[in-house]
Design a protein around this motif. Sequence first.
Motif, PDB file in Angstrom:
ATOM      1  N   THR A 211       0.838  -1.206   0.000  1.00  0.00           N
ATOM      2  CA  THR A 211       0.000   0.000   0.000  1.00  0.00           C
ATOM      3  C   THR A 211       0.868   1.249   0.000  1.00  0.00           C
ATOM      4  OG1 THR A 211      -1.862  -1.067   1.100  1.00  0.00           O
ATOM      5  CG2 THR A 211      -1.691   1.325   1.319  1.00  0.00           C
ATOM      6  N   MET A 212       1.869   1.267   0.860  1.00  0.00           N
ATOM      7  CA  MET A 212       2.736   2.448   0.932  1.00  0.00           C
ATOM      8  C   MET A 212       3.539   2.620  -0.350  1.00  0.00           C
ATOM      9  SD  MET A 212       3.996   2.631   4.924  1.00  0.00           S
ATOM     10  CE  MET A 212       4.808   1.020   4.962  1.00  0.00           C
ATOM     11  N   ARG A 213       4.015   1.506  -0.912  1.00  0.00           N
ATOM     12  CA  ARG A 213       4.837   1.598  -2.127  1.00  0.00           C
ATOM     13  C   ARG A 213       4.036   2.149  -3.304  1.00  0.00           C
ATOM     14  NH1 ARG A 213       6.548  -3.299  -2.184  1.00  0.00           N
ATOM     15  NH2 ARG A 213       5.258  -4.223  -3.817  1.00  0.00           N
ATOM     16  N   VAL A 214       2.837   1.624  -3.548  1.00  0.00           N
ATOM     17  CA  VAL A 214       2.075   2.089  -4.707  1.00  0.00           C
ATOM     18  C   VAL A 214       1.535   3.495  -4.473  1.00  0.00           C
ATOM     19  CG1 VAL A 214       1.487  -0.270  -5.389  1.00  0.00           C
ATOM     20  CG2 VAL A 214      -0.127   1.034  -3.993  1.00  0.00           C
ATOM     21  N   THR A 215       1.211   3.829  -3.234  1.00  0.00           N
ATOM     22  CA  THR A 215       0.748   5.185  -2.943  1.00  0.00           C
ATOM     23  C   THR A 215       1.839   6.197  -3.225  1.00  0.00           C
ATOM     24  OG1 THR A 215      -0.809   4.390  -1.269  1.00  0.00           O
ATOM     25  CG2 THR A 215      -0.162   6.718  -1.153  1.00  0.00           C
ATOM     26  N   ARG A 216       3.059   5.899  -2.810  1.00  0.00           N
ATOM     27  CA  ARG A 216       4.176   6.801  -3.064  1.00  0.00           C
ATOM     28  C   ARG A 216       4.414   6.948  -4.560  1.00  0.00           C
ATOM     29  NH1 ARG A 216       8.408   4.004  -1.389  1.00  0.00           N
ATOM     30  NH2 ARG A 216       9.831   5.780  -1.311  1.00  0.00           N
ATOM     31  N   ALA A 217       4.309   5.846  -5.297  1.00  0.00           N
ATOM     32  CA  ALA A 217       4.490   5.903  -6.747  1.00  0.00           C
ATOM     33  C   ALA A 217       3.391   6.731  -7.409  1.00  0.00           C
ATOM     34  CB  ALA A 217       4.516   4.489  -7.330  1.00  0.00           C
ATOM     35  N   LEU A 222       1.366  11.853  -9.974  1.00  0.00           N
ATOM     36  CA  LEU A 222       0.423  12.977  -9.927  1.00  0.00           C
ATOM     37  C   LEU A 222       1.139  14.315  -9.814  1.00  0.00           C
ATOM     38  CD1 LEU A 222      -2.283  11.406  -7.615  1.00  0.00           C
ATOM     39  CD2 LEU A 222      -2.550  12.002 -10.030  1.00  0.00           C
ATOM     40  N   GLU A 223       2.318  14.314  -9.200  1.00  0.00           N
ATOM     41  CA  GLU A 223       3.088  15.551  -9.110  1.00  0.00           C
ATOM     42  C   GLU A 223       3.455  16.067 -10.498  1.00  0.00           C
ATOM     43  OE1 GLU A 223       7.523  16.927  -7.731  1.00  0.00           O
ATOM     44  OE2 GLU A 223       6.591  15.242  -6.663  1.00  0.00           O
ATOM     45  N   GLU A 229      -2.489   8.122 -15.113  1.00  0.00           N
ATOM     46  CA  GLU A 229      -3.147   6.831 -14.910  1.00  0.00           C
ATOM     47  C   GLU A 229      -2.284   5.958 -13.994  1.00  0.00           C
ATOM     48  OE1 GLU A 229      -6.077   5.828 -15.861  1.00  0.00           O
ATOM     49  OE2 GLU A 229      -6.554   7.666 -16.949  1.00  0.00           O
ATOM     50  N   ALA A 230      -2.928   5.037 -13.292  1.00  0.00           N
ATOM     51  CA  ALA A 230      -2.181   4.163 -12.386  1.00  0.00           C
ATOM     52  C   ALA A 230      -2.835   2.794 -12.278  1.00  0.00           C
ATOM     53  CB  ALA A 230      -2.064   4.804 -11.018  1.00  0.00           C
TER      54      ALA A 230
END
Length: 261
Positions: A211-217, A222-223, A229-230
């Motif tokens: 969860t943390m890894r994909v959220t950070r990616a 988005l930045e 897309e993800a």
Amino acid sequence: MSAPIDDGAVRYRVAGGVAHLTFDRPAARNALTFAMYDALADALARIEADPAIRVAVLRGAGGKAFVAGTDIEQFVGFTGADGVAYEARIEGYVAGLERCRVPTVAVIEGWAVGGGLAIANACDLRIAEAGARFGVPIARTLGNCLSPANLRRLTATLGQGLVTRMMLLAEMPTAETLAPLGYLAAVVETGRLDAEVAAMCERLLGHAPVTMRVTRAMLRRLERDSAAEATDLISECYGSDDFAEGVAAFLAKRPAAWTGT
């Protein structure tokens, strides 16, 4: 005859699933030599290769500075072409930190300046001691510039107005000034920093790595593009062993045993 530059070091140790990276050149406020930048890249590669590591903590030695930029002696004789090559090289180091497989925590005591601010800013979370200062006062000191990539990173976290003031007026805001902006996860008094770092690492170690890894990616995408897309990241997360374990643990009313897969 001038004395040779102390190359410094980036100390690396692992304890309890946490990788600790320490910028060790306190006599120069941990100003980075190219050897230290290379050592940072090596440490990140070690983290990437070790699945047992769940969190990385970056800190400066000596208690007086996180990192006070790049060692200025290395700029002697620079040309415009050298500057372009330098900024590209620094971008490689900072982008590598940004892509780190695990959540990164910068621990700031004293000064986070220039390249030091770029490194702290590329971390996911920042904990600062009260009175710590942040900035890139190059309009007053060296007369160089930042790369567009590092300006983009700073404006994403601090906002264009504050970054413009920091760059043009050479402002060095304190941790207390930045805390209300959400830039810092915590500001602590002297003597409480180690306990705060340990508590944050403990929280991160208890959370789902995928969860943390994909959220950070996703946040990095988005930045750069607000319409990014993800679907690949969503599929990775929902298709992970950790998601299945999380559902099973929630229904069984027991703690999840995350594996990061």
